[in-house]
Design a protein around this motif. Sequence first.
Motif, PDB file in Angstrom:
ATOM      1  N   PHE A  11       0.874  -1.041  -0.014  1.00 53.42           N
ATOM      2  CA  PHE A  11       0.000   0.012   0.018  1.00 53.42           C
ATOM      3  C   PHE A  11       0.695   1.288   0.027  1.00 53.42           C
ATOM      4  CE2 PHE A  11      -2.688   3.393   2.190  1.00 53.42           C
ATOM      5  CZ  PHE A  11      -3.466   3.376   1.373  1.00 53.42           C
ATOM      6  N   ALA A  12       1.954   1.155   0.879  1.00 51.81           N
ATOM      7  CA  ALA A  12       2.723   2.316   1.079  1.00 51.81           C
ATOM      8  C   ALA A  12       3.531   2.828  -0.596  1.00 51.81           C
ATOM      9  CB  ALA A  12       3.820   2.153   1.839  1.00 51.81           C
ATOM     10  N   ILE A  13       3.683   1.518  -1.318  1.00 52.47           N
ATOM     11  CA  ILE A  13       4.246   1.841  -2.496  1.00 52.47           C
ATOM     12  C   ILE A  13       3.455   2.368  -3.666  1.00 52.47           C
ATOM     13  CG2 ILE A  13       5.315   0.634  -4.616  1.00 52.47           C
ATOM     14  CD1 ILE A  13       6.649  -1.309  -2.476  1.00 52.47           C
ATOM     15  N   ARG A  14       2.013   2.219  -3.190  1.00 54.03           N
ATOM     16  CA  ARG A  14       1.116   2.410  -4.145  1.00 54.03           C
ATOM     17  C   ARG A  14       0.748   4.190  -3.880  1.00 54.03           C
ATOM     18  NH1 ARG A  14      -4.151  -0.707  -3.971  1.00 54.03           N
ATOM     19  NH2 ARG A  14      -4.696   0.507  -5.955  1.00 54.03           N
ATOM     20  N   VAL A  15       0.807   4.168  -2.494  1.00 54.11           N
ATOM     21  CA  VAL A  15       0.778   5.680  -2.178  1.00 54.11           C
ATOM     22  C   VAL A  15       1.850   6.673  -2.611  1.00 54.11           C
ATOM     23  CG1 VAL A  15       0.961   7.378  -0.247  1.00 54.11           C
ATOM     24  CG2 VAL A  15      -0.698   5.280  -0.195  1.00 54.11           C
ATOM     25  N   ILE A  16       3.225   6.155  -2.696  1.00 51.12           N
ATOM     26  CA  ILE A  16       4.190   7.016  -3.252  1.00 51.12           C
ATOM     27  C   ILE A  16       4.107   7.135  -4.530  1.00 51.12           C
ATOM     28  CG2 ILE A  16       6.717   6.653  -3.769  1.00 51.12           C
ATOM     29  CD1 ILE A  16       6.742   5.172  -0.801  1.00 51.12           C
ATOM     30  N   LYS A  17       3.675   6.019  -5.381  1.00 49.64           N
ATOM     31  CA  LYS A  17       3.473   6.464  -6.768  1.00 49.64           C
ATOM     32  C   LYS A  17       2.323   7.239  -7.138  1.00 49.64           C
ATOM     33  CE  LYS A  17       5.215   1.880  -8.168  1.00 49.64           C
ATOM     34  NZ  LYS A  17       4.767   0.480  -8.978  1.00 49.64           N
ATOM     35  N   ALA A  18       1.242   7.320  -6.303  1.00 49.48           N
ATOM     36  CA  ALA A  18       0.131   8.329  -6.544  1.00 49.48           C
ATOM     37  C   ALA A  18       0.660   9.710  -6.181  1.00 49.48           C
ATOM     38  CB  ALA A  18      -1.029   7.794  -5.724  1.00 49.48           C
ATOM     39  N   TYR A  19       1.536   9.754  -5.189  1.00 49.47           N
ATOM     40  CA  TYR A  19       2.014  11.028  -4.552  1.00 49.47           C
ATOM     41  C   TYR A  19       3.026  11.624  -5.827  1.00 49.47           C
ATOM     42  CZ  TYR A  19       5.321  14.260  -2.325  1.00 49.47           C
ATOM     43  OH  TYR A  19       5.929  15.290  -1.819  1.00 49.47           O
ATOM     44  N   PHE A  20       3.636  10.740  -6.428  1.00 54.65           N
ATOM     45  CA  PHE A  20       4.603  11.517  -7.631  1.00 54.65           C
ATOM     46  C   PHE A  20       3.628  11.738  -8.880  1.00 54.65           C
ATOM     47  CE2 PHE A  20       8.327   8.797  -5.792  1.00 54.65           C
ATOM     48  CZ  PHE A  20       8.976  10.003  -5.661  1.00 54.65           C
ATOM     49  N   GLU A  21       2.438  10.987  -9.169  1.00 52.92           N
ATOM     50  CA  GLU A  21       1.576  11.464 -10.287  1.00 52.92           C
ATOM     51  C   GLU A  21       0.984  12.826  -9.747  1.00 52.92           C
ATOM     52  OE1 GLU A  21       1.021  10.320 -13.381  1.00 52.92           O
ATOM     53  OE2 GLU A  21       2.821   9.039 -12.822  1.00 52.92           O
ATOM     54  N   LEU A  22       0.529  13.124  -8.427  1.00 50.56           N
ATOM     55  CA  LEU A  22      -0.021  14.369  -8.121  1.00 50.56           C
ATOM     56  C   LEU A  22       0.816  15.438  -8.370  1.00 50.56           C
ATOM     57  CD1 LEU A  22      -2.050  12.704  -5.013  1.00 50.56           C
ATOM     58  CD2 LEU A  22      -3.041  13.969  -7.421  1.00 50.56           C
ATOM     59  N   ASN A  23       2.133  15.217  -7.876  1.00 49.68           N
ATOM     60  CA  ASN A  23       3.035  16.320  -8.097  1.00 49.68           C
ATOM     61  C   ASN A  23       3.784  16.495  -9.493  1.00 49.68           C
ATOM     62  OD1 ASN A  23       3.753  17.559  -5.340  1.00 49.68           O
ATOM     63  ND2 ASN A  23       3.256  15.335  -4.909  1.00 49.68           N
ATOM     64  N   LYS A  24       3.124  15.774 -10.504  1.00 44.93           N
ATOM     65  CA  LYS A  24       3.481  16.270 -11.845  1.00 44.93           C
ATOM     66  C   LYS A  24       2.647  17.562 -12.405  1.00 44.93           C
ATOM     67  CE  LYS A  24       4.840  11.630 -13.502  1.00 44.93           C
ATOM     68  NZ  LYS A  24       4.607  10.383 -14.367  1.00 44.93           N
ATOM     69  N   ARG A  25       1.550  17.787 -11.739  1.00 38.90           N
ATOM     70  CA  ARG A  25       0.825  18.901 -12.081  1.00 38.90           C
ATOM     71  C   ARG A  25       1.658  20.429 -11.719  1.00 38.90           C
ATOM     72  NH1 ARG A  25      -5.195  17.775 -10.140  1.00 38.90           N
ATOM     73  NH2 ARG A  25      -5.290  15.544 -10.972  1.00 38.90           N
ATOM     74  N   PRO A  26       1.940  20.772 -12.751  1.00 32.84           N
ATOM     75  CA  PRO A  26       2.578  22.451 -12.443  1.00 32.84           C
ATOM     76  C   PRO A  26       1.699  23.347 -11.691  1.00 32.84           C
ATOM     77  CG  PRO A  26       2.332  22.118 -14.790  1.00 32.84           C
ATOM     78  CD  PRO A  26       1.648  20.812 -14.084  1.00 32.84           C
ATOM     79  N   PHE A  27       2.101  24.041 -11.115  1.00 25.22           N
ATOM     80  CA  PHE A  27       1.350  25.168 -10.359  1.00 25.22           C
ATOM     81  C   PHE A  27       0.025  24.847  -9.393  1.00 25.22           C
ATOM     82  CE2 PHE A  27       3.351  26.903 -14.159  1.00 25.22           C
ATOM     83  CZ  PHE A  27       4.506  27.429 -13.253  1.00 25.22           C
ATOM     84  N   ASP A  28       0.198  23.650  -9.081  1.00 24.94           N
ATOM     85  CA  ASP A  28      -1.113  23.150  -8.310  1.00 24.94           C
ATOM     86  C   ASP A  28      -0.859  22.685  -6.886  1.00 24.94           C
ATOM     87  OD1 ASP A  28      -3.536  22.030  -7.313  1.00 24.94           O
ATOM     88  OD2 ASP A  28      -3.587  20.212  -8.934  1.00 24.94           O
ATOM     89  N   ASP A  29      -1.095  24.046  -6.045  1.00 27.51           N
ATOM     90  CA  ASP A  29      -0.658  23.842  -4.649  1.00 27.51           C
ATOM     91  C   ASP A  29      -1.377  22.978  -3.969  1.00 27.51           C
ATOM     92  OD1 ASP A  29       1.488  25.848  -5.338  1.00 27.51           O
ATOM     93  OD2 ASP A  29       0.361  27.534  -4.582  1.00 27.51           O
ATOM     94  N   ALA A  30      -2.727  23.090  -4.271  1.00 27.49           N
ATOM     95  CA  ALA A  30      -3.758  22.172  -3.599  1.00 27.49           C
ATOM     96  C   ALA A  30      -3.120  20.709  -3.532  1.00 27.49           C
ATOM     97  CB  ALA A  30      -4.926  22.296  -3.863  1.00 27.49           C
TER      98      ALA A  30
END
Length: 96
Positions: A17-36
Amino acid sequence: MINYNANISIQERTENFAIRVIKAYFELNKRPFDDAAKILSKQFLRSGTSIGANCSEAKYAQSNKDFINKYSIALKEANETIYWIKIMIKSELVSK
């Protein structure tokens, strides 16, 4: 599809689960200028990876009380992770 094999230990499940969370985190942080996305994903990352860390610590608990305490913390972190997932879905940061 997720395989919910009952023969997998809680330590292995929470590690996966932690590995899936980490992968999701990286995907969410690919968005430029998305502070939320950055703020919510960091909270999600912290709570989602903490579940497995506490289960791992419980494996070497010094007493039954310590064991229960570690799993209680893991349960609280799991509930917090569910909260962040709901917030991200309801705010349409991620799809259901």
